[in-house]
Write a protein that holds these residues in place. Structure first.
Motif, PDB file in Angstrom:
ATOM      1  N   GLN A  24       0.822  -1.215   0.000  1.00 38.19           N
ATOM      2  CA  GLN A  24       0.000   0.000   0.000  1.00 38.19           C
ATOM      3  C   GLN A  24       0.855   1.264   0.000  1.00 38.19           C
ATOM      4  OE1 GLN A  24      -2.263  -1.050   3.516  1.00 38.19           O
ATOM      5  NE2 GLN A  24      -4.018  -1.722   2.303  1.00 38.19           N
ATOM      6  N   ARG A  25       1.982   1.207   0.681  1.00 40.09           N
ATOM      7  CA  ARG A  25       2.863   2.385   0.775  1.00 40.09           C
ATOM      8  C   ARG A  25       3.663   2.602  -0.506  1.00 40.09           C
ATOM      9  NH1 ARG A  25       5.025   0.901   5.009  1.00 40.09           N
ATOM     10  NH2 ARG A  25       7.091   0.158   4.400  1.00 40.09           N
ATOM     11  N   TYR A  26       4.148   1.513  -1.105  1.00 39.38           N
ATOM     12  CA  TYR A  26       5.005   1.637  -2.277  1.00 39.38           C
ATOM     13  C   TYR A  26       4.237   1.802  -3.588  1.00 39.38           C
ATOM     14  CZ  TYR A  26       8.743  -0.307   0.720  1.00 39.38           C
ATOM     15  OH  TYR A  26       9.657  -0.541   1.714  1.00 39.38           O
ATOM     16  N   ALA A  27       3.013   1.299  -3.649  1.00 40.13           N
ATOM     17  CA  ALA A  27       2.274   1.271  -4.916  1.00 40.13           C
ATOM     18  C   ALA A  27       2.222   2.629  -5.628  1.00 40.13           C
ATOM     19  CB  ALA A  27       0.864   0.728  -4.684  1.00 40.13           C
ATOM     20  N   PRO A  28       1.940   3.755  -4.926  1.00 43.07           N
ATOM     21  CA  PRO A  28       1.881   5.050  -5.621  1.00 43.07           C
ATOM     22  C   PRO A  28       3.191   5.436  -6.305  1.00 43.07           C
ATOM     23  CG  PRO A  28       0.809   5.194  -3.488  1.00 43.07           C
ATOM     24  CD  PRO A  28       1.502   3.866  -3.514  1.00 43.07           C
ATOM     25  N   GLU A  29       4.323   4.940  -5.798  1.00 41.82           N
ATOM     26  CA  GLU A  29       5.608   5.240  -6.423  1.00 41.82           C
ATOM     27  C   GLU A  29       5.695   4.674  -7.839  1.00 41.82           C
ATOM     28  OE1 GLU A  29       8.942   4.068  -4.065  1.00 41.82           O
ATOM     29  OE2 GLU A  29       7.999   4.684  -2.159  1.00 41.82           O
ATOM     30  N   TYR A  30       4.856   3.669  -8.104  1.00 41.79           N
ATOM     31  CA  TYR A  30       4.870   3.016  -9.412  1.00 41.79           C
ATOM     32  C   TYR A  30       3.574   3.282 -10.182  1.00 41.79           C
ATOM     33  CZ  TYR A  30       8.873   0.692  -7.355  1.00 41.79           C
ATOM     34  OH  TYR A  30      10.088   0.454  -6.748  1.00 41.79           O
ATOM     35  N   GLY A  31       2.867   4.350  -9.787  1.00 39.70           N
ATOM     36  CA  GLY A  31       1.648   4.735 -10.486  1.00 39.70           C
ATOM     37  C   GLY A  31       0.490   3.794 -10.258  1.00 39.70           C
ATOM     38  N   MET A  32       0.437   3.183  -9.061  1.00 43.27           N
ATOM     39  CA  MET A  32      -0.602   2.204  -8.766  1.00 43.27           C
ATOM     40  C   MET A  32      -1.322   2.533  -7.459  1.00 43.27           C
ATOM     41  SD  MET A  32       1.391  -1.361  -9.577  1.00 43.27           S
ATOM     42  CE  MET A  32       2.736  -1.384 -10.766  1.00 43.27           C
ATOM     43  N   GLU A  33      -2.499   1.979  -7.350  1.00 40.71           N
ATOM     44  CA  GLU A  33      -3.275   2.049  -6.118  1.00 40.71           C
ATOM     45  C   GLU A  33      -3.595   0.629  -5.675  1.00 40.71           C
ATOM     46  OE1 GLU A  33      -7.748   3.367  -4.591  1.00 40.71           O
ATOM     47  OE2 GLU A  33      -7.007   4.050  -6.545  1.00 40.71           O
ATOM     48  N   CYS A  34      -3.281   0.313  -4.434  1.00 45.54           N
ATOM     49  CA  CYS A  34      -3.476  -1.039  -3.903  1.00 45.54           C
ATOM     50  C   CYS A  34      -4.684  -1.075  -2.974  1.00 45.54           C
ATOM     51  CB  CYS A  34      -2.220  -1.470  -3.135  1.00 45.54           C
ATOM     52  SG  CYS A  34      -2.387  -3.022  -2.222  1.00 45.54           S
ATOM     53  N   GLU A  35      -5.610  -1.986  -3.244  1.00 42.97           N
ATOM     54  CA  GLU A  35      -6.778  -2.167  -2.384  1.00 42.97           C
ATOM     55  C   GLU A  35      -6.753  -3.581  -1.809  1.00 42.97           C
ATOM     56  OE1 GLU A  35     -11.699  -2.012  -2.447  1.00 42.97           O
ATOM     57  OE2 GLU A  35     -10.560  -1.594  -4.279  1.00 42.97           O
ATOM     58  N   LEU A  36      -6.776  -3.685  -0.496  1.00 37.00           N
ATOM     59  CA  LEU A  36      -6.810  -4.981   0.172  1.00 37.00           C
ATOM     60  C   LEU A  36      -8.219  -5.558   0.079  1.00 37.00           C
ATOM     61  CD1 LEU A  36      -5.535  -7.179   1.991  1.00 37.00           C
ATOM     62  CD2 LEU A  36      -6.166  -5.753   3.965  1.00 37.00           C
ATOM     63  N   ILE A  37      -8.319  -6.783  -0.419  1.00 34.52           N
ATOM     64  CA  ILE A  37      -9.596  -7.472  -0.566  1.00 34.52           C
ATOM     65  C   ILE A  37      -9.515  -8.800   0.177  1.00 34.52           C
ATOM     66  CG2 ILE A  37     -11.185  -8.590  -2.194  1.00 34.52           C
ATOM     67  CD1 ILE A  37     -11.297  -5.607  -2.435  1.00 34.52           C
ATOM     68  N   TYR A  38     -10.546  -9.088   0.964  1.00 36.40           N
ATOM     69  CA  TYR A  38     -10.595 -10.359   1.686  1.00 36.40           C
ATOM     70  C   TYR A  38     -11.380 -11.397   0.883  1.00 36.40           C
ATOM     71  CZ  TYR A  38      -9.124  -7.574   5.720  1.00 36.40           C
ATOM     72  OH  TYR A  38      -8.447  -6.731   6.568  1.00 36.40           O
ATOM     73  N   VAL A  39     -10.855 -12.611   0.824  1.00 37.68           N
ATOM     74  CA  VAL A  39     -11.545 -13.701   0.144  1.00 37.68           C
ATOM     75  C   VAL A  39     -12.948 -13.872   0.701  1.00 37.68           C
ATOM     76  CG1 VAL A  39     -11.544 -16.199  -0.235  1.00 37.68           C
ATOM     77  CG2 VAL A  39      -9.410 -14.912  -0.418  1.00 37.68           C
ATOM     78  N   GLU A  40     -13.067 -13.730   2.020  1.00 42.11           N
ATOM     79  CA  GLU A  40     -14.369 -13.937   2.669  1.00 42.11           C
ATOM     80  C   GLU A  40     -15.417 -12.920   2.222  1.00 42.11           C
ATOM     81  OE1 GLU A  40     -11.174 -15.488   5.498  1.00 42.11           O
ATOM     82  OE2 GLU A  40     -11.432 -13.781   4.127  1.00 42.11           O
ATOM     83  N   ASP A  41     -14.986 -11.816   1.631  1.00 43.56           N
ATOM     84  CA  ASP A  41     -15.930 -10.792   1.182  1.00 43.56           C
ATOM     85  C   ASP A  41     -16.326 -10.967  -0.280  1.00 43.56           C
ATOM     86  OD1 ASP A  41     -15.946  -9.593   3.654  1.00 43.56           O
ATOM     87  OD2 ASP A  41     -14.382  -8.143   3.163  1.00 43.56           O
ATOM     88  N   LEU A  42     -15.799 -11.998  -0.932  1.00 46.91           N
ATOM     89  CA  LEU A  42     -16.105 -12.242  -2.337  1.00 46.91           C
ATOM     90  C   LEU A  42     -17.122 -13.364  -2.486  1.00 46.91           C
ATOM     91  CD1 LEU A  42     -12.495 -12.114  -3.849  1.00 46.91           C
ATOM     92  CD2 LEU A  42     -14.292 -10.405  -4.174  1.00 46.91           C
ATOM     93  N   ILE A  43     -18.086 -13.148  -3.325  1.00 43.06           N
ATOM     94  CA  ILE A  43     -19.012 -14.191  -3.751  1.00 43.06           C
ATOM     95  C   ILE A  43     -18.870 -14.286  -5.259  1.00 43.06           C
ATOM     96  CG2 ILE A  43     -21.430 -14.858  -3.996  1.00 43.06           C
ATOM     97  CD1 ILE A  43     -22.015 -13.333  -1.426  1.00 43.06           C
TER      98      ILE A  43
END
Length: 300
Positions: A24-43
């Motif tokens: 999450q901290r490094y992603a913007p340095e490479y032009g990215m946005e990181c979103e944490l997703i939990y498996v349990e929240d996916l259907i």
């Protein structure tokens, strides 16, 4: 800005909090946005004959039929799909589902499905000139019968085991083995040497990033998570060629290729870690594998 999902099971995310925060901290340095997703929240599944994905989650406090009620809302209910996903959980079916929805996965489904099944991985690499232990494939329902004639000293592994937790040396303890294997199929192997050492080679794309030697003073498993010691290792030319031979057979993003060292110090293929851990690499080097990986992804 490129957006990606970093997918974890909730219990694993707790243990890997610092590692996740690095993404999450490094992603913007490479032009990215990181979103944490939990498996349990996916259907996910199919709806009207098409792949379907929702972020509603089985873990939420909802009615029993809520997962089906989500299907009534229309097409996929994720309003902002990511450009790609880094799947940090062993669940090849999820990799496949995301790819069917047009979301590239790192690692992809082929890597995830082969490398997270030890029998399938040995089968895939067989006949390719890769040194590996003699191995017997044992279906779960056949384990009891196999153990009746299994030689003492045989190494037994659950095909879907991870981190050395379902690896054991047979000494006649059939009931214990049955408990350890649970519902998993099993591979049975000759023991390779007595050095209690193995080697993990970290690979990003087609590049060898680093190699770490793991040694155990107790027992035959050298896994760092089980108490093994670690140190950086410099691959010899022939060893590099062996690793590259394996790399050429896959489309890796980031993996760990594990080898056992025999009594003469030769590398014998053991397994490939799709969801590879990095704790020991950070402990024994100044290599920042998260930055290396994000740099690779940004160029890819």
């Amino acid at each position: 800005m490129t957006k990606f999902w970093l997918v974890y099971r909730k219990e694993d995310a707790i243990r890997n909090k610092a590692y996740i925060e690095m993404y999450q901290r490094y992603a913007p340095e490479y032009g990215m946005e990181c979103e944490l997703i939990y498996v349990e929240d996916l259907i996910y599944g199919v709806r009207n004959g098409k792949p379907y994905l929702s972020l509603s989650g089985f873990g939420a406090d909802k009615a029993e039929d809520s997962c089906f009620a989500e299907f009534e809302k229309g097409e996929n209910t994720v309003s902002d799909m990511p450009d790609f996903a880094i799947v940090r959980t062993i669940l090849p079916s999820l990799n496949k589902q995301l790819e069917l929805l047009g979301i590239p996965c790192l690692n992809n489904y082929q890597v995830s499905s082969i490398c997270n099944d030890k029998a399938e991985c040995y089968r895939y690499l067989s006949g390719k000139g890769i040194s590996m232990p003699d191995t017997v494939f044992v279906a779960n329902k056949e384990i009891g019968g196999y153990l009746e004639r299994c030689p003492v000293g045989t190494v037994l592994k659950a095909v879907d085991g991870h981190g050395g937790s379902q690896v054991c040396l047979y000494d006649g303890n059939a009931e214990e083995i049955l408990h350890i294997m649970g519902r998993s199929d099993m591979v049975a192997q000759e023991r390779v040497g007595n050095r209690n050492s193995d080697l993990r080679v970290y690979v990003i794309g087609r590049k060898i990033l680093a190699s770490v030697l793991r040694e155990s003073n107790e027992g035959f498993r050298a896994n760092f998570s089980l108490g093994g010691s670690v140190s950086l290792y410099s691959l010899k030319e022939a060893e590099q060629e062996l690793v590259q031979k394996i790399i050429e057979l896959f489309d890796f993003d980031m993996v760990g290729i594990d080898f056992i060292l025999d009594d003469n110090g030769n590398l014998v293929f053991n397994e490939i870690e799709d969801v590879v851990g990095a704790r020991m690499l950070y402990q024994c080097s100044d290599i920042d594998i998260v930055k290396e990986y994000l740099s690779y992804i940004s160029k890819k």
